[in-house]
Design a protein around this motif. Structure first.
Motif, mmCIF file in Angstrom:
data_model
loop_
_atom_site.group_PDB
_atom_site.id
_atom_site.type_symbol
_atom_site.label_atom_id
_atom_site.label_comp_id
_atom_site.label_asym_id
_atom_site.label_seq_id
_atom_site.Cartn_x
_atom_site.Cartn_y
_atom_site.Cartn_z
ATOM 1 N N THR A 2 -60.124 72.995 72.861
ATOM 2 C CA THR A 2 -60.697 73.311 74.163
ATOM 3 C C THR A 2 -59.614 73.875 75.059
ATOM 4 O O THR A 2 -58.412 73.624 74.846
ATOM 5 N N ILE A 3 -60.037 74.632 76.064
ATOM 6 C CA ILE A 3 -59.094 75.221 77.004
ATOM 7 C C ILE A 3 -59.751 75.300 78.371
ATOM 8 O O ILE A 3 -60.953 75.548 78.484
ATOM 9 N N GLU A 4 -58.963 75.060 79.400
ATOM 10 C CA GLU A 4 -59.399 75.182 80.788
ATOM 11 C C GLU A 4 -58.382 76.050 81.509
ATOM 12 O O GLU A 4 -57.170 75.852 81.369
ATOM 13 N N ALA A 29 -54.680 73.615 77.482
ATOM 14 C CA ALA A 29 -55.321 73.709 76.169
ATOM 15 C C ALA A 29 -55.036 72.446 75.393
ATOM 16 O O ALA A 29 -53.913 71.930 75.404
ATOM 17 N N ARG A 42 -59.125 81.764 75.020
ATOM 18 C CA ARG A 42 -60.320 80.979 74.651
ATOM 19 C C ARG A 42 -60.664 81.185 73.176
ATOM 20 O O ARG A 42 -61.062 80.232 72.487
ATOM 21 N N GLU A 43 -60.526 82.412 72.690
ATOM 22 C CA GLU A 43 -60.799 82.668 71.278
ATOM 23 C C GLU A 43 -59.787 81.951 70.392
ATOM 24 O O GLU A 43 -60.149 81.424 69.331
#
Length: 398
Positions: A362-364, A377, A353-354
């Protein structure tokens, strides 16, 4: 020791400087009242001197009430007897104090109040005999005291403002330095995790396999130990490259570029050599990516594949897609062997996430239907993509 004594002496001098100055000024005022001018010393003059000395001593604490009290005392003195010349100098001192320390910035109001009181009392008591060239001297003393007080007040305010700005600038500089240190620590920690976790996971998996092979097929243990040694050498090299940024700036650093998506085949071949096959799909036309995006894409894929290797049971897919203004990474694997029902209980997901946030993407990450775990991502490659992703994220939160 000498510095401590000097600071102690300076503090004590600052504490007593004001009261000592008031005592000296009161003594000078008494001397002027008693001996300046042709007015003889009598009981009335002595009482006036005592009253003026008391007013001077308390003028710092109550500047405006002392000014009013002084005006009343001076008017009474004018009404009873011919005032001594030193009284007008004391009037200027009290006006100065009111202009310097008064709660409001009204120097000319204070001067007009004092001078007007003297002129009214003198005009009523002595009629036309009061007005002479000496009253211009009284005007100059009273209004000069107000001007000096206003100038001193503005100078003190300027110094206080400059000091406060310097203090705030120093605090801001310290905060900025602390923020940069924290950012650098987070960056180094993230980098170490990304470059170490993958190879340590490989070593862990092969160490477990080596124990199984030794018990059942001892002759086949040597390839497994070779993989362990290769992974250990690689992680040592990676650690050396990261830690080198902390060493002296004059030392020669490695010129090897930061890893990017162009090194994904190398990563996949290493996993394949260790018996962890990954189905790789790439869509879109490959193109050079911004450095931050390129590094983030590689590290996210590396961490996602590391988690899949550690926690999955095979069946892992890596999809890399180039669009007009973004690049997306999609890693999907079957879940197996999670103690808490989900993977990523450590710093892996946080690091991903960083990485995505640093690249303004964005990332899931989370379980999906069919017993799979998916990391998706999407990283922008230009400013328009950043705006589009931000708008999409805002709409999803709403």
């Amino acid at each position: 020791m000498y510095v401590a004594v000097s600071q102690w002496r300076s503090t004590r001098l600052d504490r007593y400087r004001g009261p000592l100055g008031d005592v000296m000024l009161a003594a000078i005022g008494v001397a002027l009242l008693l001996y300046l001018g042709p007015t003889p010393v009598n009981v009335g003059t002595a009482l006036l001197a005592v009253a003026c000395a008391a007013l001077i001593l308390v003028r710092r604490r109550y500047p405006v009430p002392v000014l009013l009290a002084g005006a009343a005392v001076f008017m009474l003195t004018i009404a009873l007897t011919r005032p001594p010349d030193g009284m007008f100098i004391v009037a200027g001192v009290l006006t100065y104090s009111a202009a310097v320390s008064g709660p409001r910035r009204r120097p000319w109001f204070y001067a007009t109040l004092m001078w007007g009181s003297l002129m009214v009392a003198g005009s009523v008591t002595y009629l036309g005999d009061w007005w002479s060239t000496d009253q211009f001297t009284t005007f100059a003393i009273v209004f000069g005291g107000a001007a000096a007080g206003d100038s001193t007040r503005m100078r003190r305010a300027y110094i206080a403002e400059v000091t406060e700005r310097a203090r705030q600038a120093e605090m801001s500089r310290d905060e900025e330095a602390r923020r940069r240190v924290m950012d650098e620590r987070l960056r180094i920690a993230r980098e170490l995790h990304d470059v170490v976790a993958h190879h340590i996971a490989v070593i862990s998996v092969h160490a477990g396999a080596a124990g199984h092979v030794l018990r059942n097929e001892p002759d086949k243990v040597w390839p497994v130990l070779g993989h362990i040694r290769t992974a250990a050498d690689t992680v040592l090299d990676e650690i050396k490259s990261v830690v080198s940024v902390l060493r002296d700036a004059n030392e020669v650093r490695s010129t090897e570029p930061a890893p990017g998506v162009e090194r994904l085949p190398e990563l996949l071949s290493g996993l394949s050599a260790m018996g962890f096959a990954v189905r790789h799909q790439q869509r879109g036309e490959p193109r050079p990516l911004p450095a931050v995006v390129n590094l983030a894409a590689y590290r996210i894929a590396q961490e996602a594949l590391t988690n899949a290797h550690r926690y999955g049971d095979g069946g892992t897919t890596l999809e890399l897609e180039y669009t007009v203004d973004t690049v997306s990474i999609d890693v999907t694997n079957r879940m197996a062997g999670y103690a808490d029902g989900r993977p990523g209980a450590g710093f892996g997901l946080l690091g991903m996430r960083e990485r995505a946030a640093a690249a303004r993407g964005t990332i899931e990450a989370g379980p999906v239907a069919g017993g799979l775990f998916r990391v998706h991502a999407e990283l922008p490659t230009d400013d328009q993509a950043v705006n589009r992703l931000n708008a999409s994220a805002t709409a999803e939160r709403a």
